[in-house]
Structure formats: structure tokens, C-alpha cells
Design a protein around this motif. Structure first.
Motif, PDB file in Angstrom:
ATOM      1  N   UNK A  58     -62.465  63.187 -61.216  1.00  0.00           N
ATOM      2  CA  UNK A  58     -61.453  63.862 -60.389  1.00  0.00           C
ATOM      3  C   UNK A  58     -60.554  62.833 -59.704  1.00  0.00           C
ATOM      4  N   UNK A  59     -61.144  61.737 -59.253  1.00  0.00           N
ATOM      5  CA  UNK A  59     -60.358  60.684 -58.621  1.00  0.00           C
ATOM      6  C   UNK A  59     -59.340  60.102 -59.592  1.00  0.00           C
ATOM      7  N   UNK A  60     -59.773  59.871 -60.833  1.00  0.00           N
ATOM      8  CA  UNK A  60     -58.861  59.306 -61.824  1.00  0.00           C
ATOM      9  C   UNK A  60     -57.748  60.280 -62.178  1.00  0.00           C
ATOM     10  N   UNK A  61     -58.104  61.564 -62.364  1.00  0.00           N
ATOM     11  CA  UNK A  61     -57.097  62.551 -62.733  1.00  0.00           C
ATOM     12  C   UNK A  61     -56.126  62.820 -61.594  1.00  0.00           C
ATOM     13  N   UNK A  62     -56.624  62.778 -60.371  1.00  0.00           N
ATOM     14  CA  UNK A  62     -55.771  63.081 -59.225  1.00  0.00           C
ATOM     15  C   UNK A  62     -55.293  61.866 -58.467  1.00  0.00           C
ATOM     16  N   UNK A  63     -55.250  60.708 -59.123  1.00  0.00           N
ATOM     17  CA  UNK A  63     -54.871  59.473 -58.430  1.00  0.00           C
ATOM     18  C   UNK A  63     -53.502  59.555 -57.753  1.00  0.00           C
ATOM     19  N   UNK A  66     -53.934  61.784 -54.669  1.00  0.00           N
ATOM     20  CA  UNK A  66     -54.786  61.170 -53.660  1.00  0.00           C
ATOM     21  C   UNK A  66     -54.063  60.025 -52.961  1.00  0.00           C
ATOM     22  N   UNK A  67     -53.312  59.228 -53.741  1.00  0.00           N
ATOM     23  CA  UNK A  67     -52.535  58.158 -53.131  1.00  0.00           C
ATOM     24  C   UNK A  67     -51.488  58.700 -52.167  1.00  0.00           C
ATOM     25  N   UNK A  68     -50.837  59.795 -52.564  1.00  0.00           N
ATOM     26  CA  UNK A  68     -49.853  60.417 -51.671  1.00  0.00           C
ATOM     27  C   UNK A  68     -50.519  61.005 -50.439  1.00  0.00           C
ATOM     28  N   UNK A 118     -58.036  54.092 -56.163  1.00  0.00           N
ATOM     29  CA  UNK A 118     -57.992  55.343 -56.932  1.00  0.00           C
ATOM     30  C   UNK A 118     -57.122  55.187 -58.179  1.00  0.00           C
ATOM     31  N   UNK A 119     -56.029  54.426 -58.087  1.00  0.00           N
ATOM     32  CA  UNK A 119     -55.235  54.173 -59.286  1.00  0.00           C
ATOM     33  C   UNK A 119     -55.977  53.229 -60.242  1.00  0.00           C
ATOM     34  N   UNK A 120     -56.771  52.310 -59.682  1.00  0.00           N
ATOM     35  CA  UNK A 120     -57.600  51.461 -60.531  1.00  0.00           C
ATOM     36  C   UNK A 120     -58.658  52.249 -61.268  1.00  0.00           C
TER      37      UNK A 120
END
Length: 326
Positions: A58-63, A66-68, A118-120
Motif C-alpha cells: 500500500x505504501x508503494x502504490x500510494x507513495x 502519502x508524500x503529499x 515511501x517513494x523509495x
């Protein structure tokens, strides 16, 4: 004639028949997926690992979202979060952790660590999943072909497996990634990692196919006029699906570690694209003055590899119990 107990009461002969069973029997005809779900529910450690894996996915898909949500992009500099008089060290305790920067900031640049982590995760898991897909598809196809057709096909594919496995893969990966300059690094890393990873699963599938192609139902399908393609897809492939699924789950943590190692060595993902291995490499220069910069990406990498490894071990024990024996 009815016997009585010493107190004159008739014995309870129906008690053994009506007693509730102490253990829940496995329903007959359960599919491998039903067995897997039942076993996974019985193991708390595996349930936790599955939750961690889903969290990382979920973190990877929503990076981007999540960053925003954190309020920072992975490439945005925040000079107000670092001290220019101390060599760009983060202001505050624990690497600059604050309500504005949930995991702190990078030294010198002030980039938000939460956004970069999260982008990593997106980059690392994308490369790991894509490389694993290449390895599984190529290895399964080669293993089934070698095991089913035998003869010259088996000889050629087996020698190709031996040749590929004889190469020092890490050295060749570094060399190939160092020579290629103006290419998409994510696509190149995926292709290079997949190139050297398929022989392992091909050997597993070949061995399974050799044991399946002489089974009664395969012989019956062959006598009934079924072609090779129908037999391979309807009879052989379902028989090797369990070991392949278990092996696939165990491949993913290795792929994550390989991507991190290549990025750590400077031949993987290039800045400003974030990657866990790249962040760990950059943090080595600051581990004495800002240890959190090293701890945070290392902890995420450790948790991801551990969760996938525990989940893969459990699936191997369930779907391929004989393959997990030592």
C-alpha cells in the motif's frame, strides 16, 4: 439385561457418541489455497508478516498521496530544517523529527525522509516484483519444457541453466549497469536481475515436471489424444503451481536486497530518484553525527525483507512440504 452403576443409575452409553470433537478436522477436498488460508490463520507470526507486506505494498502504490499527505515531495529542499553553521545538520532531536517532518530530514539538503522512504519503497518493490515476474515466467517455461520434452530440449536448457548459474552474477550486474549510461535505470536493473535469476526456479520446476509427466492422469490424457500444449497447461502446470508460488514469495526478499545492494554500490537507481539502498549509501558519511539518517531506511529495508521471508517460508511449508524438508 441392563447393567447398573453402584448407585443404581443406568450408564450413559450415548456420551462417547455425542461428545464434541476436540480438534477441527480438515474438510475433504480442500484446495491448496484453502489449506494455505487455514494454516496462515493459525500462525500469529505469519499474520503479522502478511500485514507488514500489505502495508509496504500500500505504501508503494500510494507513495505520491502519502508524500503529499506529509506535505513534502521527495526532491524538495527545506533549508529551514538544517543548521548551516553545523555543516547542514538537522535541527532538533533524532534527525529533525517534528510535526513538519515525520521521520526527520536529510543532512545538508533538508529533504523530507518520510517522502523519500515511501517513494523509495515504490522503486524497490517495483523492481523486485517486476524482476521476480521475469524470473518466474522464464524459469517456469524453461523448467516445464526441459522436464516434459526431455532429450535434446532438456540437454540444451539444462546446459543453459548451468552456464547462467556459473557466472558471478553480482560482478556481471555491476559491469553491465556501469557500461549502460543513457538508459532507464529501473528497466535496466529489472532486466539484468531477471537475466541471472531464472535458472534456480527452472531447476525446481524441471524436477517437479519429471515426476508428474509419468502420472496416470497424464498418461490417460496422452492416450485420449490431448496435445502437448493441453497436457502442459491442464495437467502439468497445476501440479507445479504450489512449489512455484512458494518459491516466488521467497524470491522477492532476495530481489529487494539485490536492488538495494546495487544502489548502495552506486550502479543502481541514480539521484534524485530515491531508493533505500541509495539512501543507506548516502547516510554512511553521517552515521556518527546523524545516526537516524542511517537507521530509518535500514529499518524499512530490514522489515520488508524479514516480512517477505517469513511469509515465503510459511507458504513453502504449506504448498510444498516435501521441498522444505532438510
Amino acid at each position: 439385561m441392563t447393567t447398573t452403576t453402584p448407585d443404581g443409575a443406568a450408564p450413559d452409553t450415548a456420551a462417547p457418541d455425542t461428545a464434541a470433537p476436540t480438534a477441527k478436522a480438515v474438510p475433504p477436498g480442500s484446495s491448496p489455497w484453502q489449506l494455505a488460508r487455514r494454516e496462515l490463520r493459525r500462525r500469529p507470526a505469519v499474520r503479522i508478516s502478511l500485514c507488514v507486506v500489505l502495508l509496504f505494498v500500500v505504501m508503494a502504490l500510494g507513495a505520491p498521496w502519502l508524500g503529499a499527505l506529509g506535505g513534502w515531495s521527495p526532491d524538495a529542499f527545506d533549508k529551514a530544517a538544517i543548521d548551516p553553521y553545523l555543516g547542514g545538520q538537522p535541527l532538533g532531536s533524532f534527525g529533525g523529527i517534528s510535526p513538519e517532518h515525520w521521520l526527520g530530514v536529510e543532512p545538508v539538503t533538508g529533504r523530507d525522509l518520510f517522502a523519500r522512504v515511501v517513494h523509495g519503497a515504490r522503486v524497490s518493490l517495483m523492481i523486485a516484483f517486476a524482476a521476480t515476474a521475469i524470473v518466474v515466467l522464464a524459469g517456469t517455461a524453461a523448467g516445464i519444457a526441459a522436464g516434459y520434452f526431455g532429450g535434446r530440449t532438456d540437454a540444451v536448457l539444462s546446459r543453459l541453466m548451468d552456464l547462467t548459474m556459473s557466472f558471478p552474477s553480482l560482478i556481471f550486474m555491476i559491469a553491465m549497469l556501469s557500461v549502460a549510461k543513457d538508459v532507464n535505470r529501473i528497466v535496466l536493473m529489472t532486466a539484468v536481475i531477471g537475466l541471472f535469476g531464472w535458472p534456480g526456479i527452472a531447476r525446481v520446476v524441471r524436477g517437479q515436471t519429471l515426476s508428474l509427466k509419468h502420472r496416470e492422469y497424464v498418461d490417460a490424457a496422452r492416450v485420449g489424444g490431448s496435445g502437448s500444449w493441453r497436457i502442459l497447461t491442464r495437467d502439468i502446470l497445476p501440479g507445479v503451481a504450489g512449489p512455484v508460488i512458494a518459491y516466488t514469495t521467497l524470491l522477492i526478499p532476495g530481489m529487494i536486497s539485490t536492488e538495494a545492494a546495487l544502489s548502495y554500490l552506486g550502479v543502481g537507481v541514480r539521484p534524485p530518484t530515491p531508493s533505500w539502498g541509495q539512501m543507506i549509501a548516502e547516510s554512511v558519511a553521517f552515521y556518527e553525527t546523524d545516526p537516524m539518517y542511517f537507521v530509518i531506511p535500514s529499518a524499512f529495508l530490514f522489515l520488508a525483507v524479514l516480512a517477505f521471508t517469513l511469509l515465503g517460508d510459511a507458504l513453502r511449508d504449506i504448498l510444498d512440504p516435501r521441498g522444505g524438508r532438510t
